[in-house]
Design a protein around this motif. Structure first.
Motif, short mmCIF file in Angstrom:
data_model
loop_
_atom_site.label_atom_id
_atom_site.label_comp_id
_atom_site.label_asym_id
_atom_site.label_seq_id
_atom_site.Cartn_x
_atom_site.Cartn_y
_atom_site.Cartn_z
N LYS A 130 0.82 -1.23 0.00
CA LYS A 130 0.00 0.00 0.00
C LYS A 130 0.85 1.28 0.00
N LEU A 131 1.98 1.22 -0.71
CA LEU A 131 2.79 2.42 -0.87
C LEU A 131 2.19 3.28 -1.98
N ASP A 132 2.50 4.57 -1.97
CA ASP A 132 2.05 5.41 -3.08
C ASP A 132 2.85 5.04 -4.34
N ARG A 133 2.35 5.43 -5.48
CA ARG A 133 2.95 5.03 -6.76
C ARG A 133 4.43 5.40 -6.86
N ASP A 134 4.77 6.65 -6.52
CA ASP A 134 6.15 7.11 -6.69
C ASP A 134 7.13 6.36 -5.80
N THR A 135 6.76 6.15 -4.54
CA THR A 135 7.65 5.42 -3.62
C THR A 135 7.86 3.99 -4.10
N ALA A 136 6.79 3.35 -4.58
CA ALA A 136 6.89 1.97 -5.08
C ALA A 136 7.81 1.90 -6.29
N ILE A 137 7.66 2.83 -7.23
CA ILE A 137 8.48 2.82 -8.45
C ILE A 137 9.94 3.14 -8.12
N LEU A 138 10.19 4.10 -7.24
CA LEU A 138 11.56 4.45 -6.87
C LEU A 138 12.26 3.28 -6.19
N ASN A 139 11.55 2.59 -5.30
CA ASN A 139 12.10 1.41 -4.64
C ASN A 139 12.48 0.34 -5.64
N PRO A 162 11.36 14.69 -2.21
CA PRO A 162 12.68 14.21 -1.79
C PRO A 162 12.63 13.05 -0.80
N GLU A 163 11.68 13.09 0.14
CA GLU A 163 11.64 12.03 1.16
C GLU A 163 11.36 10.66 0.56
N LYS A 164 10.66 10.62 -0.58
CA LYS A 164 10.38 9.32 -1.24
C LYS A 164 11.66 8.74 -1.82
N SER A 165 12.53 9.61 -2.34
CA SER A 165 13.82 9.16 -2.84
C SER A 165 14.70 8.68 -1.68
N ALA A 166 14.63 9.39 -0.56
CA ALA A 166 15.44 9.03 0.60
C ALA A 166 15.09 7.63 1.10
N VAL A 167 13.80 7.31 1.10
CA VAL A 167 13.36 5.97 1.51
C VAL A 167 13.94 4.91 0.59
N ALA A 168 13.87 5.16 -0.73
CA ALA A 168 14.38 4.19 -1.71
C ALA A 168 15.89 4.03 -1.60
N VAL A 169 16.59 5.14 -1.41
CA VAL A 169 18.05 5.09 -1.27
C VAL A 169 18.44 4.31 -0.01
N GLY A 170 17.68 4.50 1.06
CA GLY A 170 17.95 3.76 2.30
C GLY A 170 17.89 2.26 2.08
N SER A 171 16.91 1.81 1.31
CA SER A 171 16.77 0.38 0.99
C SER A 171 17.96 -0.11 0.17
N LYS A 326 6.93 7.65 7.81
CA LYS A 326 5.60 7.14 7.46
C LYS A 326 5.68 5.92 6.55
N ALA A 327 6.50 6.02 5.50
CA ALA A 327 6.58 4.93 4.52
C ALA A 327 7.74 3.98 4.81
N GLY A 328 8.62 4.37 5.75
CA GLY A 328 9.84 3.61 6.02
C GLY A 328 9.69 2.10 6.17
N PRO A 329 8.92 1.62 7.16
CA PRO A 329 8.84 0.17 7.38
C PRO A 329 8.28 -0.60 6.18
N ARG A 330 7.24 -0.05 5.55
CA ARG A 330 6.64 -0.74 4.40
C ARG A 330 7.57 -0.73 3.20
N ALA A 331 8.26 0.39 3.00
CA ALA A 331 9.22 0.48 1.89
C ALA A 331 10.39 -0.46 2.11
N LEU A 332 10.83 -0.57 3.37
CA LEU A 332 11.94 -1.46 3.71
C LEU A 332 11.52 -2.92 3.52
N ALA A 333 10.29 -3.24 3.89
CA ALA A 333 9.77 -4.60 3.68
C ALA A 333 9.72 -4.93 2.20
N THR A 334 9.32 -3.95 1.37
CA THR A 334 9.29 -4.14 -0.08
C THR A 334 10.71 -4.39 -0.59
#
Length: 358
Positions: A130-139, A162-171, A326-334
């Motif tokens: 249930k991530l937003d489109r941009d965060t999912a694609i960046l990941n 920028p924060e959506k990119s930061a989440v993806a870069v963290g992964s 907000k998106a951290g844990p779910r993005a990391l799980a992805t």
């Protein structure tokens, strides 16, 4: 008709502030590069880009209030326009001759990994996590193509926050760094039953960052490192067609949304072709034709690394940790599920490719 002195003065302040902001980011990036060169950090295969976004985010969320407000234009310029220019010049690191060295096996491996990971990551992120489109694609892009550089290129095309990119870069940082230690251990333990070509295909086809590929493969041997690096650069090359397809998809989505909102099925929005992707391709061709002397190419690549570090640092400064959380844990799980796919699916694809082209 004369211009208002007040407007002229205001414009001068804005222009001066932007220049100061760019200079500030440049000095910050210079410090970041020195920090990334320290043996303790360089030994982990952590690139200046990664150190830049971490350092920028730390500054942006603690000390940014002390930065003059009119410098923000310069920070934004570094995170947006400079980023596009730097991604274009990244093409000077790739040549068609190198890609030809690994031939169809390397190209097939790269295409299958990139396409499957992008599709799986986008679907998984949006539908399951249930991530937003941009965060999912960046990941998905960071895992599929070339780590932080791909996240930056996609962020520019999507025009995401920028924060959506930061989440993806963290992964990318977490799982790419893990690969540097895990892959050689798996090879030595006998869990990877592949010859030198197979190891090169697998490492280059599935590890996130170029530096991480080199770091992991160098524990196996020089030939495996050479093959892995070329396969990795083949994945980087795929950034161009993927960005062009993304531009087409975004235009169609916008047209469909506009049609649904107005009750019409046709919109007038043009396809947004990312010019920096075409610039990237032009740089690949220049590098392949050996137009530039080797020393000039090295100098441009060094400047490009500096520009990319500036862009990543600026992106970090604009990142709000509260939004990342907000998106951290779910993005990391992805990212973790994609990492498992890169290992298991990557091995299966490598075995299949070697079998077909044996």
């Amino acid at each position: 008709m004369s211009h208002s002195p007040t407007l002229s003065h205001s414009s001068s302040i804005t222009s001066h502030g932007q220049l100061n902001g760019i200079l500030f980011v440049a000095l910050f990036a210079a410090a970041v590069i020195r920090l990334a060169a320290l043996p303790a950090i360089a030994g982990l295969g952590v690139s200046p880009l990664i150190v830049g976004i971490v350092g920028g985010a730390l500054y942006g969320n603690t000390l940014r209030a002390g930065m003059p407000a009119h410098w923000a234009a310069g920070v934004n310029f570094s995170a947006r326009k400079l980023l596009r220019i730097a991604v274009a010049f990244f093409g000077l690191r790739v040549s068609l001759q190198e890609i030809a060295q690994v031939g169809l096996p390397g190209l097939t491996e790269s295409v299958l990994i990139v396409v499957s990971t992008l599709v799986l990551g986008t679907w998984l992120g949006m539908k399951l996590m249930k991530l937003d489109r941009d965060t999912a694609i960046l990941n998905a892009a960071g895992s599929a193509i070339c780590g932080a550089a791909a996240v930056l290129a996609f962020e520019s095309t999507l025009q995401s926050k920028p924060e959506k990119s930061a989440v993806a870069v963290g992964s990318v940082v977490l799982f790419g760094t893990l690969s540097m230690f895990l892959y050689p251990l798996m090879y030595r333990a006998g869990w990877i039953h592949l010859d030198t070509l197979g190891v090169g295909l697998f490492f280059g086809g599935t590890i996130h960052e170029v530096a991480q590929v080199v770091g992991a493969a160098s524990n196996v041997g020089a030939e495996a490192t050479h093959i892995a690096t070329i396969v990795k650069m083949t994945r980087v090359m795929l950034l161009v067609p993927v960005l062009l397809l993304l531009g087409v998809w975004l235009a169609r989505s916008a047209r469909r949304d506009a049609g649904g909102a107005s009750g019409q099925t046709h919109g007038s929005r043009k396809i947004a072709v990312p010019w920096f992707a075409l610039g990237f391709l032009a740089c690949v061709l220049v590098n392949s034709l050996h137009v530039l002397p080797a020393l000039a190419t090295q100098a441009v690549n060094a400047l490009d690394t500096f520009a990319l570090t500036m862009a990543m640092t600026a992106l970090g400064i604009e990142t709000h940790i509260s939004q990342v959380r907000k998106a951290g844990p779910r993005a990391l799980a992805t990212g973790f599920i994609l990492y498992v796919w890169l290992i298991a699916g990557g091995l299966a694809i490598t075995w299949g490719v070697q079998h077909v082209f044996a």
